[in-house]
Enzyme design. Structure first.
Site, PDB file in Angstrom:
ATOM      1  CB  CYS A  68     -72.678  24.622  74.540  1.00  0.00           C
ATOM      2  SG  CYS A  68     -71.127  24.773  73.550  1.00  0.00           S
ATOM      3  CB  ILE A  70     -66.558  27.544  74.560  1.00  0.00           C
ATOM      4  CG1 ILE A  70     -67.572  26.586  73.547  1.00  0.00           C
ATOM      5  CG2 ILE A  70     -65.307  27.643  73.581  1.00  0.00           C
ATOM      6  CD1 ILE A  70     -68.087  27.343  72.245  1.00  0.00           C
ATOM      7  CG  ASP A  73     -58.145  33.617  77.402  1.00  0.00           C
ATOM      8  OD1 ASP A  73     -57.808  32.595  76.941  1.00  0.00           O
ATOM      9  OD2 ASP A  73     -58.272  34.808  76.787  1.00  0.00           O
ATOM     10  CG  HIS A  76     -66.761  31.112  83.979  1.00  0.00           C
ATOM     11  ND1 HIS A  76     -67.490  31.812  85.014  1.00  0.00           N
ATOM     12  CD2 HIS A  76     -67.708  30.943  82.945  1.00  0.00           C
ATOM     13  CE1 HIS A  76     -68.774  31.517  84.639  1.00  0.00           C
ATOM     14  NE2 HIS A  76     -68.912  31.167  83.495  1.00  0.00           N
TER      15      HIS A  76
END
Length: 143
Positions: A68, A70, A73, A76
């Site tokens: 997972c 997410i 900002d 990456h």
């Protein structure tokens, strides 16, 4: 049928739920506990290495990778998602057993939760069904 599952420890609340869904679905379709090998890796970027090692060193008919990522900002997210996607594609193009893509990529934790047993179901279940279907496909060609 023998299954390998490589699971990322990162975002463990999500990957754990996806793993539970995959294992329950495999068992529901007749897989025995001893025919499901589960190994963890630290993060999603390590999933393809883990899958490759499992492919080379285990008697497995299909591998499911579970992770997972997410979005944050920084870029990456993009690098990790692209790296894992390309790695799984490479394993599938050159390997002898199917590697099923179970990487959840979302903008928010809520979206990830929705896909890990929430209102959009459990993507781990879908990966397990895909693994079964791909083993059937390979076996049908080898008859």
């Amino acid at each position: 049928m023998k299954f390998g599952i490589v699971v990322s420890e990162w975002n463990a609340n999500i990957t754990g739920a996806l793993l539970d869904g995959a294992v329950k679905t495999l068992k529901k379709h007749g897989a025995k506990e001893e025919n499901i090998l589960v190994k963890t890796v630290p993060g999603s970027f390590e999933l393809t290495f883990g899958a490759n090692q499992m492919m080379e060193n285990s008697d497995i008919d299909a591998i499911i990778i579970i992770g997972c990522v997410i979005k944050g900002d920084t870029p990456h997210f993009d690098y990790v998602c692209m790296g894992v996607t390309q790695g799984v594609a490479q394993l599938n193009a050159t390997g002898d057993i199917p590697v099923i893509y179970g990487l959840i990529t979302t903008n928010t934790m809520e979206q990830a939760e929705d896909r890990a047993g929430g209102k959009l179901g459990n993507k781990g279940d879908e990966c397990a069904i895909t693994a079964i279907k791909m083993i059937d496909f390979v076996w049908s060609l080898n008859k």
